[in-house]
Design an enzyme around this catalytic site. Structure first.
Site, mmCIF file in Angstrom:
data_model
loop_
_atom_site.group_PDB
_atom_site.id
_atom_site.type_symbol
_atom_site.label_atom_id
_atom_site.label_comp_id
_atom_site.label_asym_id
_atom_site.label_seq_id
_atom_site.Cartn_x
_atom_site.Cartn_y
_atom_site.Cartn_z
ATOM 1 N N LYS A 278 0.829 -1.208 0.000
ATOM 2 C CA LYS A 278 0.000 0.000 0.000
ATOM 3 C C LYS A 278 0.864 1.259 0.000
ATOM 4 C CE LYS A 278 -3.653 2.618 0.852
ATOM 5 N NZ LYS A 278 -4.591 2.898 -0.247
ATOM 6 N N ILE B 15 -10.264 5.866 -1.774
ATOM 7 C CA ILE B 15 -9.797 5.601 -0.422
ATOM 8 C C ILE B 15 -9.107 6.840 0.139
ATOM 9 C CG2 ILE B 15 -8.317 4.119 1.009
ATOM 10 C CD1 ILE B 15 -10.770 2.711 -0.421
ATOM 11 N N CYS C 242 -2.439 8.979 -8.574
ATOM 12 C CA CYS C 242 -3.663 8.735 -7.813
ATOM 13 C C CYS C 242 -4.695 9.805 -8.138
ATOM 14 C CB CYS C 242 -3.413 8.721 -6.312
ATOM 15 S SG CYS C 242 -4.975 8.478 -5.417
ATOM 16 N N ASN D 35 -2.477 3.254 -13.224
ATOM 17 C CA ASN D 35 -3.386 3.479 -12.111
ATOM 18 C C ASN D 35 -4.831 3.390 -12.607
ATOM 19 O OD1 ASN D 35 -4.362 4.385 -9.515
ATOM 20 N ND2 ASN D 35 -2.364 5.322 -9.224
ATOM 21 N N GLY E 195 -4.559 -6.614 -8.938
ATOM 22 C CA GLY E 195 -5.122 -5.656 -7.989
ATOM 23 C C GLY E 195 -6.479 -6.079 -7.462
ATOM 24 N N THR E 196 -7.509 -5.539 -8.096
ATOM 25 C CA THR E 196 -8.891 -5.776 -7.649
ATOM 26 C C THR E 196 -9.199 -7.253 -7.438
ATOM 27 O OG1 THR E 196 -9.519 -3.772 -8.822
ATOM 28 C CG2 THR E 196 -11.300 -5.269 -8.258
#
Lengths: 260, 308
Positions: free
Chosen positions: B49, B75, B134, B196, B269-270
């Protein structure tokens, strides 16, 4: 924590869109504690993409029971899975209810589908404290949404119901039922699960009467494992994660100021 | 001697990975969270993270919303901060025989320089991944990632401070991804990661409100994969540095799309949210695929898209 493909061994429609799903999952079942949850994969494709967090309704004998209400695409899909099929199950996850080794009396307060974790909790308390007085305060909008009452009766739980439309039990909100009761007997330990306004009202009640209360929160979760950091709730120490720090919290650690 | 089977090893510059499957930042915590499900030693690398100099508490909820074959998250880069990462999280990861890559993010160039410097000195960190992409916070680095000059300046500034490889995680939503990728390469990056999430908006029409507390978020999951595979190929065809593919990798076939398009590795990722064992299943699947294709090394697959 286990990741298993659990076989569906029972599936019952309980009315008002509620389903009782029974899954064969010995590892998950033997480790489960009341208030914990599992992440359920409703299908094997990617729409819906994410697992659904469902609290454990009951566990024992190698079986996990989930009680859920069809509210959207994921739960709708799950309700169409039949006996003999397998669903992905991840769990048991999260922190459950704390039950003191011997308890004199406890109030289980449920609003709507917040009834789900209460049966397993009642079973645990009954086992630890056979003579404890257990009262379920159960509120819904209309009578047909009252489900699984007989399962609580089997555990000698006294049941007080409230419906918003007055079709069964007392007309009004469940928090009013609790309030009326507490004035005469404040020795309860409160366990609650339900919508935020109910928990908030209960919070001020518990505070007013200095009654210890634990609440189980519901949240949209992507992982259930404490990594996506999506399911936050405001606590007095900043954000807490419902999946990892909860879903059960002592009521007084939560920050209700902005209603979240 | 028994047949050793196909070798999945791949190289990202000087860094050797035992296989091309890593985790994507923000979907695997700090590794420990997945230990009940995955032997971390079996992974190509663990990307943790994103870390900032100071801890961050993140955005107000709701932070995620599900979309068809995808999800949108905002997030807000919640993380424990550099100090606690080094004290509490990194020691756990050091026990494993797996490269640890730390995603870093900052507000200013100097933040990235300090983070890369500290992580280089910490020991046990194999690379830093600069997050210049991000979409969810004003200081999430996307301001850098949209501008080739800013990317080059940033990477060049971090270069002397970092004794470990520098990867740059790009935003996919730019007019010319190759320009941004070249800028990272010119600045001294060892690899680029594409990419990203896509900036996105999901609306609750009944309440007429955005579904996320932050209003906008980033779209991830299988929904974005074909777009990312193309971007990956564009970069792989144009850059000298390795490209790492990210976006909607759910199974071995998805990973292979990126590898055939030229990625030297992929990040999952997901999918970690959907099935925590996705990464290791993909590793197994790759081994099987190489066998079926009659090849013995990953290099015989990477970039070997047939165009005739």
């Amino acid at each position: 924590m286990f990741s298993v493909e659990a076989k569906i061994v029972g599936r019952t429609h309980c009315g008002a869109g509620f389903y009782l799903l029974e899954l064969e999952a010995p590892d998950v079942s033997s480790r489960a504690a009341p208030g914990q949850f599992v992440m359920v994969r409703v299908g094997d494709d990617y729409d819906p993409l994410l697992r659904r967090p469902l609290s454990i309704h009951d566990a024992g004998g190698g079986i996990i029971r989930l009680l859920y209400r069809v509210v959207g695409k994921g739960t709708g899909r799950l309700s169409r899975r039949g006996e003999g099929e397998r669903v992905g199950l991840l769990g048991p996850l999260g922190k459950g209810f704390e039950t003191p080794p011997s308890l004199e009396s406890a109030a289980l307060v449920a609003g709507g589908r917040g009834i789900a974790p209460m049966l397993f909790l009642a079973r645990r308390i009954r086992r630890q404290s056979p003579s404890a007085r257990l009262i379920l305060f159960y509120g819904v909008r209309t009578g047909e949404e009252l489900v699984r009452l007989e399962a609580f009766e089997n555990l000698s739980v006294e049941i007080r119901t409230a419906t918003e439309d007055g079709t069964m039990g007392t007309k009004g909100l469940v928090t009013q039922l609790v309030r009326d009761r507490l004035f005469s007997d404040a020795k309860f330990q409160i366990y609650a699960c339900g919508p935020m306004p109910m928990l908030k009202a209960l919070g001020s009640l518990a505070h007013e009467h200095s009654i210890p209360a634990q609440v189980s929160l519901e949240a949209h979760m992507s992982c259930g494992l404490g990594v996506c950091l999506g399911c936050v709730v405001k606590s007095k120490d900043g954000y807490a994660h419902v999946c990892r720090d909860g879903p059960v919290f002592p009521l007084d650690v939560l920050d209700w100021e902005d209603g979240k | 001697m028994t047949n050793p089977g196909p070798v999945l090893e791949t190289r990202i510059g000087d860094l050797v990975l035992k296989n091309p499957v890593m985790t994507a930042s923000g979907t695997f915590g700090y590794g420990a969270e997945f230990a009940p499900y995955v032997d971390l030693n079996d992974l190509g690398a663990v990307v943790v993270k994103g870390i900032s100099l100071e801890p961050r508490q993140g955005n107000p909820p709701p932070r995620t919303a599900e979309t068809p074959c995808g999800m949108v998250n905002a997030i807000g880069l919640e993380n424990v901060g550099l100090e606690r990462f080094l004290a509490d999280k990194l020691p756990y990861l050091r026990q494993f025989d797996v490269p640890v890559v730390v995603n870093v993010l900052g507000r200013r160039v100097d933040d990235y320089v300090r983070l890369a410097g500290a992580l280089s000195e910490a020991g046990g960190v194999s690379a830093v991944e600069l997050n210049v992409s991000c979409p969810n916070v004003t200081s999430g680095g996307q301001a850098f990632g949209l501008d080739p000059e800013a990317v080059q300046t940033l990477v060049a500034a971090v270069r002397p401070a970092a004794s470990i490889p520098i990867w740059v995680k790009l935003t996919p939503l730019v007019t010319d991804i190759v320009r941004i990728g070249r800028a990272a390469q010119e600045g001294g990056a060892d690899a680029v990661c594409v990419g990203n999430t896509f900036p996105a908006l999901v609306i609750d029409v009944h309440r007429r409100k955005p579904k996320l507390g932050n209003v906008v978020g980033g779209l991830s999951g299988p929904a974005i994969r074909p777009i990312m595979v193309r971007l990956c190929r564009l970069l792989a065809c144009s850059l000298d540095v390795p490209v790492i593919g990210i976006g909607g990798v759910m199974c071995v076939e998805d990973a292979l799309e990126y590898l055939l398009a030229g990625a030297r590795a992929v990040q999952v990722g997901t999918a970690n949210f959907v099935e925590p064992r996705t990464t290791v299943s993909i590793v197994e699947g790759l081994r099987k695929y190489l066998g079926e294709q009659g090849v013995t090394r990953m290099d015989e697959i990477i970039g070997k898209l047939r165009l005739e």
